[in-house]
Design a protein around this motif. Structure first.
Motif, short mmCIF file in Angstrom:
data_model
loop_
_atom_site.label_atom_id
_atom_site.label_comp_id
_atom_site.label_asym_id
_atom_site.label_seq_id
_atom_site.Cartn_x
_atom_site.Cartn_y
_atom_site.Cartn_z
N ASP A 32 23.99 15.59 -11.23
CA ASP A 32 25.13 15.05 -10.49
C ASP A 32 26.45 15.27 -11.22
OD1 ASP A 32 24.22 14.26 -8.04
OD2 ASP A 32 23.91 12.15 -8.57
N PHE A 33 26.42 15.61 -12.49
CA PHE A 33 27.64 15.86 -13.26
C PHE A 33 27.90 17.35 -13.45
CE2 PHE A 33 26.65 11.56 -15.29
CZ PHE A 33 27.44 10.88 -14.38
N THR A 34 27.11 18.19 -12.80
CA THR A 34 27.31 19.63 -12.87
C THR A 34 27.57 20.18 -11.47
OG1 THR A 34 24.92 20.02 -12.72
CG2 THR A 34 25.87 19.84 -14.92
N GLU A 35 27.91 21.43 -11.39
CA GLU A 35 28.31 22.02 -10.13
C GLU A 35 27.30 21.75 -9.02
OE1 GLU A 35 30.47 24.31 -13.32
OE2 GLU A 35 28.52 23.34 -13.08
N ILE A 95 27.96 14.67 -31.37
CA ILE A 95 27.90 14.36 -29.94
C ILE A 95 28.33 15.56 -29.11
CG2 ILE A 95 28.77 12.87 -28.11
CD1 ILE A 95 29.07 10.65 -30.15
N VAL A 96 27.56 15.85 -28.07
CA VAL A 96 27.86 16.90 -27.09
C VAL A 96 27.61 16.33 -25.71
CG1 VAL A 96 27.19 18.70 -28.73
CG2 VAL A 96 25.49 17.84 -27.13
N GLY A 97 28.11 17.00 -24.66
CA GLY A 97 27.74 16.59 -23.32
C GLY A 97 28.90 16.39 -22.35
N ILE A 98 28.68 15.54 -21.37
CA ILE A 98 29.57 15.32 -20.22
C ILE A 98 29.80 13.81 -20.05
CG2 ILE A 98 29.82 15.69 -17.73
CD1 ILE A 98 27.69 17.92 -17.95
N ALA A 99 30.95 13.38 -19.71
CA ALA A 99 32.22 14.07 -19.65
C ALA A 99 33.08 13.60 -20.82
CB ALA A 99 32.94 13.78 -18.33
#
Length: 215
Positions: A13-16, A146-150
């Protein structure tokens, strides 16, 4: 003392194509997997978090629940700061990790927002009911990358909570994506102001990390 990698909310849901798509999210999932293939063995534990919202109700005001899924038919629809369209509902495809993220590297999974607003991975729990501070404490973790969205929401909140928990926090600027460039940069500045660190990964030549470790 140990080091951890925290992968924040790399979900469909947080990607295209998702309910709250962030541009570059799918490509980010691929980049994180490439990073893991080169560096996962340098971490003592790899954690991945997910939004995991209830299917009914407004999840403590987190969802702007209206007659249409995106709230477009209501003047009280989502403000995209504190209220949001319905997203990452538990046990739906939107809540699953993006398929380009290789889960074989993940040791611990954390779910957050179960019936209430939650942005930070430190607000979530494992399937066994442990919170992230306990996970890190049990493994003597003192440093977290830390990596990721958003960048400007859940990455920011997770990084700040990590700093406040006394951890040495580093956000990889090239392994996060945000909703808005200005608010994303402001979020990274806030992390730095609170005592965290930010910078770019270098998967080819290595990079000196604060504290002396080399990636």
């Amino acid at each position: 003392m140990a080091r951890a990698l925290l992968i924040t909310d790399v979900q469909n849901d947080f990607t295209e194509g998702g309910a709250l798509a962030v541009d570059g999210g799918a490509a980010l999932a691929e980049r994180i997997t490439a990073f893991l293939r080169r560096h996962a063995d340098e971490y003592d534990v790899v954690v991945a978090s997910r939004d995991w919202h209830d299917a009914t109700g407004d999840n403590g005001g987190h969802f702007a629940v209206t007659d249409s899924p995106d709230g477009s038919d209501s003047p009280d629809g989502p403000d995209f700061r504190n209220t949001w369209p319905v997203h990452c509902v538990a046990d739906t495809p939107g809540a699953e990790y993006h398929p380009a993220l290789d889960l074989s590297f993940v040791d611990v999974h954390v779910r957050k927002g179960q019936g209430e607003p939650a942005y930070s991975a430190f607000e979530g729990t494992t399937d066994a009911g442990a919170d992230l501070v306990d996970v890190f404490f049990d493994r003597d973790v003192h440093a977290v990358d830390i990596v990721g969205i958003a960048t400007d929401h859940c990455v920011r909140a997770s990084a700040l909570d990590g700093v406040h928990a006394g951890l040495d926090v580093f956000v990889y600027e090239d392994l996060v994506v945000g909703i808005d460039p200005a608010s994303s940069e402001a979020a990274l500045e806030e992390v730095r102001d609170d005592g965290g660190h930010t910078g770019r990964s270098d998967m080819d030549e290595g990079r000196q990390r604060p504290g002396g470790a080399v990636l």
